[in-house]
Design a protein around this motif. Structure first.
Motif, PDB file in Angstrom:
ATOM      1  N   UNK A 138     -21.094 -46.748  -5.756  1.00 30.53           N
ATOM      2  CA  UNK A 138     -21.339 -47.428  -4.493  1.00 30.53           C
ATOM      3  C   UNK A 138     -20.604 -46.842  -3.312  1.00 30.53           C
ATOM      4  N   UNK A 139     -21.098 -47.192  -2.136  1.00 28.27           N
ATOM      5  CA  UNK A 139     -20.450 -46.897  -0.860  1.00 28.27           C
ATOM      6  C   UNK A 139     -20.089 -48.238  -0.243  1.00 28.27           C
ATOM      7  N   UNK A 140     -18.878 -48.373   0.227  1.00 24.38           N
ATOM      8  CA  UNK A 140     -18.403 -49.652   0.738  1.00 24.38           C
ATOM      9  C   UNK A 140     -17.716 -49.455   2.083  1.00 24.38           C
ATOM     10  N   UNK A 141     -17.871 -50.453   2.929  1.00 23.25           N
ATOM     11  CA  UNK A 141     -17.339 -50.370   4.291  1.00 23.25           C
ATOM     12  C   UNK A 141     -16.680 -51.702   4.643  1.00 23.25           C
ATOM     13  N   UNK A 142     -15.549 -51.612   5.271  1.00 21.46           N
ATOM     14  CA  UNK A 142     -14.917 -52.798   5.846  1.00 21.46           C
ATOM     15  C   UNK A 142     -14.779 -52.592   7.341  1.00 21.46           C
ATOM     16  N   UNK A 201     -24.173 -52.774  -1.453  1.00 19.78           N
ATOM     17  CA  UNK A 201     -23.835 -53.648  -2.566  1.00 19.78           C
ATOM     18  C   UNK A 201     -24.017 -55.111  -2.262  1.00 19.78           C
ATOM     19  N   UNK A 202     -24.580 -55.848  -3.214  1.00 17.72           N
ATOM     20  CA  UNK A 202     -24.748 -57.289  -3.069  1.00 17.72           C
ATOM     21  C   UNK A 202     -23.483 -58.031  -3.450  1.00 17.72           C
ATOM     22  N   UNK A 203     -23.133 -59.050  -2.671  1.00 18.31           N
ATOM     23  CA  UNK A 203     -21.851 -59.735  -2.822  1.00 18.31           C
ATOM     24  C   UNK A 203     -21.894 -60.874  -3.829  1.00 18.31           C
ATOM     25  N   UNK A 204     -23.078 -61.406  -4.141  1.00 15.74           N
ATOM     26  CA  UNK A 204     -23.173 -62.674  -4.871  1.00 15.74           C
ATOM     27  C   UNK A 204     -23.789 -62.519  -6.256  1.00 15.74           C
ATOM     28  N   UNK A 205     -23.374 -63.419  -7.154  1.00 17.33           N
ATOM     29  CA  UNK A 205     -23.972 -63.515  -8.470  1.00 17.33           C
ATOM     30  C   UNK A 205     -23.385 -62.593  -9.519  1.00 17.33           C
ATOM     31  N   UNK A 206     -22.206 -62.001  -9.249  1.00 18.28           N
ATOM     32  CA  UNK A 206     -21.644 -61.017 -10.170  1.00 18.28           C
ATOM     33  C   UNK A 206     -20.172 -61.306 -10.433  1.00 18.28           C
TER      34      UNK A 206
END
Length: 282
Positions: A120-124, A211-216
């Motif tokens: 994944x690629x993630x950004x804040x 990336x999806x934040x929910x359900x994991x």
């Protein structure tokens, strides 16, 4: 004029002189997409009640009297408990639940120690004052009208679409906003369907990546690394960009296990995965 909106106009006027601001959207916890996120979050909460370190990924599609749930999981969750969560959040709807075991190869990735659970690629990104303010307005309206609603801010243009509310009462509080452009409405899953992770802009503002934040569960980078990047951006006031490969044992100079623990503490502090799903990260 509402004090909340008056402050927005003043602040946005200054920002627009410096090159403009991004549009912002928030939806409330009764929006159909958030109902799906909340059901997925409630199921993950159930998994953590059974095991300290479960593996679970849940997708939910809800609407028009139906709630379809697909779960890939290492945990045996009582179906009655899942049904109760669906009815509590979604109302009188028919559940359709498919449970399958997590893929063997994915399961092996987590054997022995915590490793990054996905590529994944993630950004804040630090939240702007406008984003914080719109979030406050959305919460304030929802406390008075706990029904399906969406709120948008575009410069000094505030759009409020709030179901099951008197438009005139809202206009009295927000006289310069556009209130329910098509008139009063009922909303909910009889009007629209909802699906997990379809409102990530509302949940993450400018920090949205793939990336999806929910359900994991927390071994999934979509949850833990997203939370880590978002929190670091708020702490430092600077944007954060990260990438990872499945199996990585270190991200952003930290052991992956520490990132998971940071996310676990954040989830614990806000009250669980269902609570995270209500409003997202802001």
């Amino acid at each position: 004029m509402s004090d909340d909106f008056a402050g927005l106009i003043f602040y946005n006027g200054n920002k627009q002189k410096n090159g403009g601001i991004p549009m912002i959207e928030k939806v409330n916890p009764s929006h159909p997409d958030k109902l799906a996120d909340r059901i997925a979050g409630a199921i993950v909460d159930l998994a953590y009640e059974i095991e300290a370190d479960p593996r679970i990924a849940t997708e939910v599609l809800i609407g028009h009297g139906q709630c379809h749930v697909i779960m890939e999981t290492s945990v045996q969750i009582d179906r009655d408990a899942i049904h109760k969560a669906i009815y509590r959040i979604g109302g009188d709807i028919k559940p359709d639940i498919l449970v399958v075991p997590q893929d063997t190869y994915l399961s092996k990735n987590q054997q022995g120690k915590l490793r990054c659970g996905d590529n994944g690629i993630f950004k804040g990104t630090p939240l702007t004052q406008e984003q914080k303010k719109l979030s406050e307005i959305a919460r304030k309206i929802y406390r008075e009208y706990p029904a399906d609603g969406k709120y948008i801010l575009d410069g000094d243009r505030l759009i409020i679409c709030q179901s099951n509310a008197g438009s005139e009462a809202l206009r009295a509080e927000y006289p310069h906003a556009e209130i329910n452009p098509l008139g009063d409405w009922t909303g909910g899953t009889d009007v629209d369907t909802g699906a997990t992770n379809r409102k990530l802009g509302s949940d993450m503002a400018d920090s949205v990546t793939g990336g999806g934040l929910h359900g994991k569960d927390l071994s999934k980078a979509d949850v833990s690394v997203n939370i880590h990047a978002f929190l670091k951006a708020q702490q430092t006031g600077k944007p954060v960009q990260l990438c990872c490969a499945i199996g990585d044992e270190e991200i952003d100079g930290m052991p992956y296990s520490e990132i998971v623990e940071e996310a676990k503490e954040y989830i614990r502090h806000i009250g669980g995965f269902e609570k995270l799903a209500e409003w997202g990260l802001f």
